[in-house]
Design a protein around this motif. Structure first.
Motif, short mmCIF file in Angstrom:
data_model
loop_
_atom_site.label_atom_id
_atom_site.label_comp_id
_atom_site.label_asym_id
_atom_site.label_seq_id
_atom_site.Cartn_x
_atom_site.Cartn_y
_atom_site.Cartn_z
N VAL A 151 0.81 -1.21 0.00
CA VAL A 151 0.00 0.00 0.00
C VAL A 151 0.85 1.27 0.00
CG1 VAL A 151 -1.95 -1.14 1.15
CG2 VAL A 151 -0.24 0.07 2.53
N VAL A 152 2.11 1.15 0.40
CA VAL A 152 2.99 2.32 0.39
C VAL A 152 3.14 2.85 -1.04
CG1 VAL A 152 5.32 3.14 0.87
CG2 VAL A 152 4.22 1.55 2.44
N GLN A 153 3.21 1.95 -2.00
CA GLN A 153 3.35 2.35 -3.40
C GLN A 153 2.01 2.52 -4.10
OE1 GLN A 153 6.56 -0.81 -4.11
NE2 GLN A 153 7.15 0.79 -5.54
N THR A 154 1.02 1.73 -3.72
CA THR A 154 -0.28 1.85 -4.40
C THR A 154 -1.14 2.95 -3.79
OG1 THR A 154 -1.35 0.19 -2.96
CG2 THR A 154 -0.25 -0.62 -4.96
N GLY A 155 -0.82 3.37 -2.56
CA GLY A 155 -1.60 4.42 -1.91
C GLY A 155 -3.05 4.04 -1.74
N ARG A 156 -3.30 2.84 -1.29
CA ARG A 156 -4.68 2.34 -1.21
C ARG A 156 -5.58 3.29 -0.44
NH1 ARG A 156 -6.89 -3.41 1.30
NH2 ARG A 156 -8.98 -3.23 0.43
N ALA A 157 -6.71 3.60 -1.02
CA ALA A 157 -7.64 4.54 -0.40
C ALA A 157 -8.28 3.97 0.85
CB ALA A 157 -8.74 4.92 -1.40
N TYR A 159 -7.28 3.84 3.87
CA TYR A 159 -6.37 3.24 4.85
C TYR A 159 -5.24 4.22 5.16
CZ TYR A 159 -7.80 -1.72 5.09
OH TYR A 159 -8.46 -2.90 5.34
N ALA A 160 -5.54 5.50 5.25
CA ALA A 160 -4.48 6.52 5.33
C ALA A 160 -3.51 6.27 6.47
CB ALA A 160 -5.10 7.91 5.46
N VAL A 163 -1.36 3.14 5.58
CA VAL A 163 -0.40 3.48 4.53
C VAL A 163 0.74 4.31 5.10
CG1 VAL A 163 -0.08 4.68 2.34
CG2 VAL A 163 -2.17 3.36 2.73
N ALA A 164 0.41 5.29 5.92
CA ALA A 164 1.43 6.15 6.51
C ALA A 164 2.37 5.36 7.42
CB ALA A 164 0.77 7.28 7.30
N GLY A 167 4.66 3.23 5.31
CA GLY A 167 5.65 4.08 4.66
C GLY A 167 6.77 4.44 5.62
#
Length: 256
Positions: A151-157, A159-160, A163-164, A167
């Protein structure tokens, strides 16, 4: 990868979140390869059960309760490991908050939920790395493997916070690889995607799986065994010249 190719005899491996899912698979595989395994988990009963499973098969294991977001708890885990076996060769930062999260717009994530995710997923990795650093430096070697996410690269919506937090794991991996390299310590990350375990999740619907599989080069879901080869490799002497890297285990979803 056959674990007979990876000899971890007498090496000590700490696995956080080791009581279920991918963490349990790690614990069993490292034990089968000869390692002495610390199964560390917030759920002490499950951690003890996995450790008992290993010892019943002739391996060596400790089941320890740990809250990775709490520095005192993390230090106690490492102290118990050192008292038992005198060293730490490998740390796998696998513990994370994920399966219990509900998808929601970032405006709806309250501060308590944000803090919980960041405290476990990012601060917990930081604390565990801090706790093992002295023992690894003293031996002049060590392998730290941090589990990030695609999700770090896809930036899945929706799940902020997750994802953070993941990252931050990648960024910390790079920083620690630089700091610990002079001590002979390798720090790498693994970025998985689409790994299915026995831990229940309802955040991916069947139609979403169809779209995910269509985006992958390999058209199948991943299982815990798909994580094992990469992790054994990064923990072994075969990866001694690799540090600061993030290895995608994702069926070809992303190319670097």
């Amino acid at each position: 990868m056959n674990n007979s190719q990876m000899d971890f005899t007498q090496r000590v491996v700490i696995i956080t979140g080791g009581a279920q899912g991918i963490g349990r698979a790690y614990a069993l595989e490292f034990a089968a390869a000869g390692a002495r395994v610390v199964v560390a988990d917030l759920n002490s009963d499950k951690a003890a059960a996995v450790a008992a499973e290993i010892t019943a098969s002739g391996g060596q294991a400790l089941g320890l309760a740990v809250d990775v977001s709490d520095r005192v708890s993390v230090d106690a885990m490492v102290t118990a490991c050192l008292e038992a076996w005198g060293q730490v060769d490998v740390l796998i930062n696998n513990a994370a908050v994920f399966s219990t999260l509900k998808m929601k717009p970032f405006e709806e994530i309250d501060v308590d939920e944000w803090d919980l995710v960041m405290n476990v997923n990012a601060r917990g990795v930081f604390f565990c790395c801090q706790a093992v650093a002295a023992a690894m430096r003293e031996r002049g070697s060590g392998k730290i493997i941090n589990i990030s996410s695609s999700v770090v690269q896809t930036g899945r919506a929706h799940y902020a916070h997750y994802v953070a937090s993941k990252g931050a794991v990648v960024a910390l991996t790079r920083a620690l690889a630089t700091e610990l390299g002079d001590s002979g310590i390798n720090v790498n990350a693994i970025s998985p995607h689409g790994i299915v375990t026995e831990v229940p999740r309802d955040t991916i619907k069947p139609e979403q799986w169809d779209a995910i599989l269509a985006a992958q080069a390999l058209k199948r879901k991943g299982g815990v065994t798909d994580m094992i080869g990469a992790t054994l490799f990064l923990a072994s002497d075969h990866s001694n010249y690799i540090t600061g890297q993030t290895l995608n285990v994702d069926a070809g979803l992303r190319f670097n």
